[in-house]
Scaffold this motif. Structure first.
Motif, PDB file in Angstrom:
ATOM      1  N   LYS A   6      21.043  47.155  42.136  1.00  0.00           N
ATOM      2  CA  LYS A   6      21.076  47.855  40.834  1.00  0.00           C
ATOM      3  C   LYS A   6      22.243  48.838  40.780  1.00  0.00           C
ATOM      4  CE  LYS A   6      16.112  47.613  39.885  1.00  0.00           C
ATOM      5  NZ  LYS A   6      14.837  48.358  39.836  1.00  0.00           N
ATOM      6  N   GLN A   7      22.428  49.565  41.884  1.00  0.00           N
ATOM      7  CA  GLN A   7      23.500  50.565  41.933  1.00  0.00           C
ATOM      8  C   GLN A   7      24.877  49.904  41.847  1.00  0.00           C
ATOM      9  OE1 GLN A   7      21.924  52.031  45.552  1.00  0.00           O
ATOM     10  NE2 GLN A   7      20.944  53.837  44.632  1.00  0.00           N
ATOM     11  N   ILE A   8      25.039  48.762  42.517  1.00  0.00           N
ATOM     12  CA  ILE A   8      26.332  48.053  42.450  1.00  0.00           C
ATOM     13  C   ILE A   8      26.581  47.566  41.030  1.00  0.00           C
ATOM     14  CG2 ILE A   8      27.540  45.928  43.164  1.00  0.00           C
ATOM     15  CD1 ILE A   8      26.541  46.378  45.998  1.00  0.00           C
ATOM     16  N   LYS A   9      25.527  47.100  40.371  1.00  0.00           N
ATOM     17  CA  LYS A   9      25.684  46.650  38.979  1.00  0.00           C
ATOM     18  C   LYS A   9      26.166  47.815  38.094  1.00  0.00           C
ATOM     19  CE  LYS A   9      23.601  44.149  35.242  1.00  0.00           C
ATOM     20  NZ  LYS A   9      22.470  44.375  34.340  1.00  0.00           N
ATOM     21  N   PHE A  10      25.601  48.993  38.328  1.00  0.00           N
ATOM     22  CA  PHE A  10      25.997  50.195  37.581  1.00  0.00           C
ATOM     23  C   PHE A  10      27.471  50.533  37.846  1.00  0.00           C
ATOM     24  CE2 PHE A  10      26.347  54.919  37.549  1.00  0.00           C
ATOM     25  CZ  PHE A  10      26.062  55.155  36.219  1.00  0.00           C
ATOM     26  N   ILE A  11      27.839  50.518  39.134  1.00  0.00           N
ATOM     27  CA  ILE A  11      29.226  50.816  39.536  1.00  0.00           C
ATOM     28  C   ILE A  11      30.199  49.850  38.850  1.00  0.00           C
ATOM     29  CG2 ILE A  11      30.826  50.804  41.527  1.00  0.00           C
ATOM     30  CD1 ILE A  11      28.825  53.146  41.558  1.00  0.00           C
ATOM     31  N   GLN A  12      29.813  48.586  38.753  1.00  0.00           N
ATOM     32  CA  GLN A  12      30.675  47.600  38.088  1.00  0.00           C
ATOM     33  C   GLN A  12      30.725  47.837  36.579  1.00  0.00           C
ATOM     34  OE1 GLN A  12      28.739  44.045  39.776  1.00  0.00           O
ATOM     35  NE2 GLN A  12      30.582  43.649  40.975  1.00  0.00           N
ATOM     36  N   GLU A  13      29.575  48.132  36.006  1.00  0.00           N
ATOM     37  CA  GLU A  13      29.479  48.314  34.545  1.00  0.00           C
ATOM     38  C   GLU A  13      30.329  49.499  34.072  1.00  0.00           C
ATOM     39  OE1 GLU A  13      27.636  46.278  32.587  1.00  0.00           O
ATOM     40  OE2 GLU A  13      28.078  47.355  30.717  1.00  0.00           O
ATOM     41  N   ILE A  14      30.305  50.595  34.831  1.00  0.00           N
ATOM     42  CA  ILE A  14      31.007  51.799  34.372  1.00  0.00           C
ATOM     43  C   ILE A  14      32.521  51.682  34.504  1.00  0.00           C
ATOM     44  CG2 ILE A  14      29.045  53.327  34.772  1.00  0.00           C
ATOM     45  CD1 ILE A  14      30.549  54.359  37.285  1.00  0.00           C
ATOM     46  N   ASP A  15      33.003  50.604  35.102  1.00  0.00           N
ATOM     47  CA  ASP A  15      34.454  50.358  35.143  1.00  0.00           C
ATOM     48  C   ASP A  15      35.043  50.433  33.733  1.00  0.00           C
ATOM     49  OD1 ASP A  15      36.580  49.741  36.999  1.00  0.00           O
ATOM     50  OD2 ASP A  15      36.787  47.823  35.994  1.00  0.00           O
ATOM     51  N   ARG A  16      34.225  50.082  32.753  1.00  0.00           N
ATOM     52  CA  ARG A  16      34.711  50.035  31.368  1.00  0.00           C
ATOM     53  C   ARG A  16      35.051  51.411  30.794  1.00  0.00           C
ATOM     54  NH1 ARG A  16      30.134  47.325  28.588  1.00  0.00           N
ATOM     55  NH2 ARG A  16      31.377  47.671  26.723  1.00  0.00           N
ATOM     56  N   LEU A  17      34.632  52.478  31.473  1.00  0.00           N
ATOM     57  CA  LEU A  17      35.007  53.819  30.982  1.00  0.00           C
ATOM     58  C   LEU A  17      36.528  53.997  31.015  1.00  0.00           C
ATOM     59  CD1 LEU A  17      33.689  56.407  29.865  1.00  0.00           C
ATOM     60  CD2 LEU A  17      33.742  57.352  32.164  1.00  0.00           C
TER      61      LEU A  17
ATOM     62  N   ILE B  26      41.586  46.580  36.600  1.00  0.00           N
ATOM     63  CA  ILE B  26      40.306  47.068  36.059  1.00  0.00           C
ATOM     64  C   ILE B  26      39.679  46.009  35.158  1.00  0.00           C
ATOM     65  CG2 ILE B  26      41.084  49.468  36.068  1.00  0.00           C
ATOM     66  CD1 ILE B  26      41.016  49.145  32.884  1.00  0.00           C
ATOM     67  N   CYS B  27      38.371  46.146  34.965  1.00  0.00           N
ATOM     68  CA  CYS B  27      37.637  45.389  33.946  1.00  0.00           C
ATOM     69  C   CYS B  27      38.008  43.916  33.872  1.00  0.00           C
ATOM     70  CB  CYS B  27      37.853  46.019  32.585  1.00  0.00           C
ATOM     71  SG  CYS B  27      37.283  47.697  32.524  1.00  0.00           S
ATOM     72  N   GLY B  28      37.934  43.240  34.993  1.00  0.00           N
ATOM     73  CA  GLY B  28      38.162  41.800  34.978  1.00  0.00           C
ATOM     74  C   GLY B  28      39.592  41.409  34.685  1.00  0.00           C
ATOM     75  N   GLY B  29      40.552  42.326  34.856  1.00  0.00           N
ATOM     76  CA  GLY B  29      41.943  41.909  34.777  1.00  0.00           C
ATOM     77  C   GLY B  29      42.775  42.514  33.655  1.00  0.00           C
ATOM     78  N   GLU B  30      42.196  43.406  32.901  1.00  0.00           N
ATOM     79  CA  GLU B  30      42.863  44.000  31.730  1.00  0.00           C
ATOM     80  C   GLU B  30      44.230  44.606  32.058  1.00  0.00           C
ATOM     81  OE1 GLU B  30      42.369  45.549  27.583  1.00  0.00           O
ATOM     82  OE2 GLU B  30      41.100  44.201  28.744  1.00  0.00           O
ATOM     83  N   ARG B  31      44.275  45.424  33.107  1.00  0.00           N
ATOM     84  CA  ARG B  31      45.536  46.068  33.525  1.00  0.00           C
ATOM     85  C   ARG B  31      45.339  46.621  34.930  1.00  0.00           C
ATOM     86  NH1 ARG B  31      44.251  51.363  33.802  1.00  0.00           N
ATOM     87  NH2 ARG B  31      42.855  52.206  32.234  1.00  0.00           N
ATOM     88  N   ARG B  32      46.431  47.110  35.549  1.00  0.00           N
ATOM     89  CA  ARG B  32      46.309  47.711  36.867  1.00  0.00           C
ATOM     90  C   ARG B  32      45.621  49.069  36.771  1.00  0.00           C
ATOM     91  NH1 ARG B  32      52.049  47.314  39.716  1.00  0.00           N
ATOM     92  NH2 ARG B  32      51.025  48.558  41.325  1.00  0.00           N
ATOM     93  N   GLU B  33      44.933  49.382  37.853  1.00  0.00           N
ATOM     94  CA  GLU B  33      44.177  50.633  37.918  1.00  0.00           C
ATOM     95  C   GLU B  33      45.090  51.759  38.402  1.00  0.00           C
ATOM     96  OE1 GLU B  33      41.409  50.742  41.164  1.00  0.00           O
ATOM     97  OE2 GLU B  33      39.889  51.759  39.962  1.00  0.00           O
ATOM     98  N   ASN B  34      44.864  52.983  37.921  1.00  0.00           N
ATOM     99  CA  ASN B  34      45.613  54.101  38.488  1.00  0.00           C
ATOM    100  C   ASN B  34      44.729  54.889  39.464  1.00  0.00           C
ATOM    101  OD1 ASN B  34      44.501  56.618  37.195  1.00  0.00           O
ATOM    102  ND2 ASN B  34      45.053  55.508  35.324  1.00  0.00           N
ATOM    103  N   SER B  35      45.384  55.703  40.272  1.00  0.00           N
ATOM    104  CA  SER B  35      44.678  56.367  41.372  1.00  0.00           C
ATOM    105  C   SER B  35      43.715  57.463  40.910  1.00  0.00           C
ATOM    106  CB  SER B  35      45.681  56.939  42.368  1.00  0.00           C
ATOM    107  OG  SER B  35      46.336  55.890  43.040  1.00  0.00           O
TER     108      SER B  35
END
Lengths: 194, 194
Positions: A6-17, B26-35
């Motif tokens: 569940k926690q990994i799913k959350f970590i992946q989901e919040i990438d969209r921030l 990030i996000c499945g390939g949208e762009r490179r991530e910054n630090s």
């Protein structure tokens, strides 16, 4: 292992921030800032500036608040601080987002993160007051560095900035004093309209 | 007020971490991530996953480490984890960067942040081992989400990924186990070369 998945799913989901763009510009105007890097900046402020809080704060709780305070924007979007229309249904949109996003976590953490987010929004405790002071301070530092930045593009004037700085005083009188001097200087230099 | 002015200068200076690009997407390939946004992601991982550390950790110390661990890249740049040449003078470049950047802060904080950064790099303590485990885990989650991502663009294969996963085991056996299953799945799906 069930918690962890569940926690990994959350970590992946919040990438969209990282895709949620704010009005602030980074590094003197290079591009708009996103809410993930903004949250990082606030967290570094929290560990650096804690000594200036009006009341003693629990630094870990303040850091947690600022790290998660914008996660609801993944579903609800960023509401510009001077957008009165956007503020009308902000609470409802954001609560729905919090239910879905924090709800991905194991129950105990759903409760913890939801409570921290509500505490941040309510601004009643010393920790939340300080966290909000940081959140109000950083755009001023950005706009100053950008010689106007989103103040200019959105026709913000000194009275509007002053109207929001009460939250800085509530969290830190020392930071508020430094910010006031910065604002004076911004007006003198023409970065901010009188 | 003297401390505060130094701290504000530091807060402004580190804005540039948002311009340091990593190899991860990030996000499945949208762009490179910054630090900067990467550091935020790690800090949220720290507060979310602390229960899985092999030894009990001080969560605030772990969070501080991951928040500041990449700040040296502002001067020293990001060194790709598979770039053996870049690693030759990495230590020297980064120490110089740390001297300048953490040196902006009041003395006591210069010492604190420098010590935390060295601790992170040395990976000898429970806190540092866990922080490093998170730092090694997140690119794997990213590349999985991006169906290969920087694994594909940089011709990374399974042996190379496995070569780095020892650091995950050192910090969290539970996370390492979940990651191993993810890697198996990535190979099965063709995201990562055998």
């Amino acid at each position: 292992m069930e918690n962890l998945l569940k926690q990994i799913k959350f970590i992946q989901e919040i990438d969209r921030l990282k895709l949620i763009l704010r009005r602030s510009l980074i590094c003197g105007g290079e591009r708009r800032e996103n809410s993930a890097e903004h949250s990082w900046h606030l967290a570094v402020m929290a560990i650096t500036l804690a000594e200036h809080a009006n009341e003693e704060v629990d630094v870990l709780r303040v850091v947690k608040m600022v790290l998660i305070h914008d996660i609801v924007e993944i579903d609800a979007g960023d509401t510009f601080v001077y957008d009165t229309k956007g503020y009308e249904d902000k609470e409802e949109r954001e609560q729905k987002a919090a239910d879905r996003l924090f709800g991905i976590l194991p129950d105990e953490q759903t409760k913890e993160f939801m409570a921290l987010w509500h505490e941040f929004e309510a601004r009643d405790t010393a920790d939340a007051k300080f966290a909000n002071a940081l959140d109000r301070t950083i755009p001023l530092l950005h706009n100053y560095m950008a010689e106007g930045g989103s103040w200019k593009t959105h026709n913000v004037n000194r009275a509007m900035v002053d109207g929001l700085s009460g939250m800085i005083v509530d969290g830190s009188k020392t930071i508020a004093k430094a910010v006031e001097e910065l604002i004076d200087d911004a007006v003198a230099k023409g970065y901010l309209a009188e």
